[in-house]
Design a protein around this motif. Structure first.
Motif, mmCIF file in Angstrom:
data_model
loop_
_atom_site.group_PDB
_atom_site.id
_atom_site.type_symbol
_atom_site.label_atom_id
_atom_site.label_comp_id
_atom_site.label_asym_id
_atom_site.label_seq_id
_atom_site.Cartn_x
_atom_site.Cartn_y
_atom_site.Cartn_z
ATOM 1 N N ASP A 24 0.920 -1.350 -0.040
ATOM 2 C CA ASP A 24 0.034 -0.012 -0.100
ATOM 3 C C ASP A 24 0.912 0.973 0.010
ATOM 4 N N GLN A 25 0.262 2.561 0.014
ATOM 5 C CA GLN A 25 1.007 3.650 0.163
ATOM 6 C C GLN A 25 2.095 3.608 0.978
ATOM 7 N N GLY A 77 -3.083 -1.346 -15.013
ATOM 8 C CA GLY A 77 -4.107 -0.337 -14.570
ATOM 9 C C GLY A 77 -4.375 0.882 -15.487
ATOM 10 N N GLN A 83 -9.421 5.871 -16.452
ATOM 11 C CA GLN A 83 -8.131 6.383 -16.356
ATOM 12 C C GLN A 83 -7.644 6.850 -17.777
ATOM 13 N N VAL A 109 -7.011 11.724 -9.001
ATOM 14 C CA VAL A 109 -8.281 11.324 -9.068
ATOM 15 C C VAL A 109 -8.316 10.589 -7.823
ATOM 16 N N LEU A 110 -9.709 10.741 -7.276
ATOM 17 C CA LEU A 110 -9.932 9.960 -5.948
ATOM 18 C C LEU A 110 -10.008 8.635 -6.119
ATOM 19 N N GLU A 111 -9.113 7.957 -5.337
ATOM 20 C CA GLU A 111 -9.176 6.424 -5.339
ATOM 21 C C GLU A 111 -8.895 5.957 -3.734
ATOM 22 N N ASP A 112 -9.871 5.244 -3.345
ATOM 23 C CA ASP A 112 -9.933 4.613 -1.932
ATOM 24 C C ASP A 112 -9.256 5.784 -0.792
ATOM 25 N N ARG A 114 -7.830 8.379 -1.122
ATOM 26 C CA ARG A 114 -6.413 8.744 -1.306
ATOM 27 C C ARG A 114 -6.570 9.711 -2.740
ATOM 28 N N LEU A 116 -5.006 9.719 -6.106
ATOM 29 C CA LEU A 116 -4.171 9.073 -7.165
ATOM 30 C C LEU A 116 -3.278 10.018 -8.029
ATOM 31 N N LEU A 118 -2.525 10.435 -11.211
ATOM 32 C CA LEU A 118 -2.750 9.700 -12.564
ATOM 33 C C LEU A 118 -1.849 10.104 -13.653
ATOM 34 N N ARG A 136 -0.229 7.314 -4.350
ATOM 35 C CA ARG A 136 -1.583 7.821 -3.758
ATOM 36 C C ARG A 136 -1.186 8.558 -2.534
#
Length: 253
Positions: A24-25, A77, A83, A109-112, A114, A116, A118, A136
């Motif tokens: 993870d981050q 991804g 994306q 962009v918003l991801e979980d 966080r 991100l 892009l 993120r």
């Protein structure tokens, strides 16, 4: 027999996904024992899966023998329709902002819960990047993250406020202060940061609106030093680009 094989295959797939989910981050590079512990996988099984995932390109080995996410996962991804389309549409306008402001230009962009990163467009005289494409970031410490936070659903707000980590001495960790800033962002239409994610860099970001007035991304500029990119010169360039991105996505959607 077929059912047994199917179940076994599913188990292997689940274990492989759990291994990838260990990263993870906050933990982008991990050793074998850490991955086994975080994924709940026996060490021997974990070692075998790591070998297979590395060979395929989902993971990569570092010089000290640990593991990190490999190029192939990132490449896959980026094929996600949302994306891929957003990056392709935004890139020319981000170049326009770079030309007009001479600042690094980021698309988040918003991801979980966080932000991100892009896409990132930079010239040759902007210094080393603070964040890399694919990272993120915490929502409350970057200008783009603050924009996404200001227009986020209640569930994202609650999660963000529950983890107000202090990345530098300037990071906002007081919930009341952050709430006031969110209100201000909604009123003025942009967000700023002053050395809140990393010392020596400051930012300015605006929302990118999609269909129905929904915020689909944040477009930002990053400057070197303790002063955000000048609003008078940078904000109009960001706003024009953000509107063009949203309009083009609407026309092609």
């Amino acid at each position: 027999m077929a059912g047994h094989t199917k179940a076994a295959g599913k188990s292997v797939t689940s274990r492989a996904l759990n291994v990838l989910g260990a990263f993870d981050q906050e933990n982008p590079v991990l050793g074998l024992s850490e991955i086994a512990r975080r994924s709940g996988t026996p060490v021997a099984t974990c070692h075998r899966l790591l070998g297979e995932l590395t060979e395929w390109g989902a993971l990569a080995k570092t010089t000290d023998g640990r593991y990190q996410i490999g190029y192939r996962l990132w490449t896959l991804g980026m094929l996600a329709p949302v994306q891929k389309g957003l990056r392709e549409v935004a890139a020319p306008y981000m170049h326009d902002v770079l030309f007009a402001t001479r600042h690094v230009v980021n698309l988040f962009v918003l991801e979980d819960a966080r932000a991100l990163l892009l896409e990132r467009i930079a010239g040759t005289a902007v210094g080393q990047p603070v964040a890399r494409v694919g990272e993120r970031l915490l929502l409350h410490t970057s200008a783009g993250g603050k924009v996404l936070l200001a227009y986020a659903p209640v569930s994202v707000l609650e999660q963000a406020f529950a983890e107000l980590k202090q990345e530098t001495r300037h990071s906002i960790t007081d919930p009341a202060r952050l709430q006031r800033e969110i209100v201000k962002i909604r009123e003025q239409g942009y967000a700023t940061t002053v050395e809140e994610h990393a010392l020596g860099t400051s930012g300015l970001a605006v929302p990118v609106f999609g269909a129905g007035g929904r915020v689909i991304a944040a477009l930002g500029a990053v400057g070197i030093g303790a002063t955000p990119p000048p609003v008078a010169r940078t904000l109009p360039a960001l706003q024009v680009a953000a509107k063009a991105i949203g309009r083009t996505l609407g026309a092609t959607g």
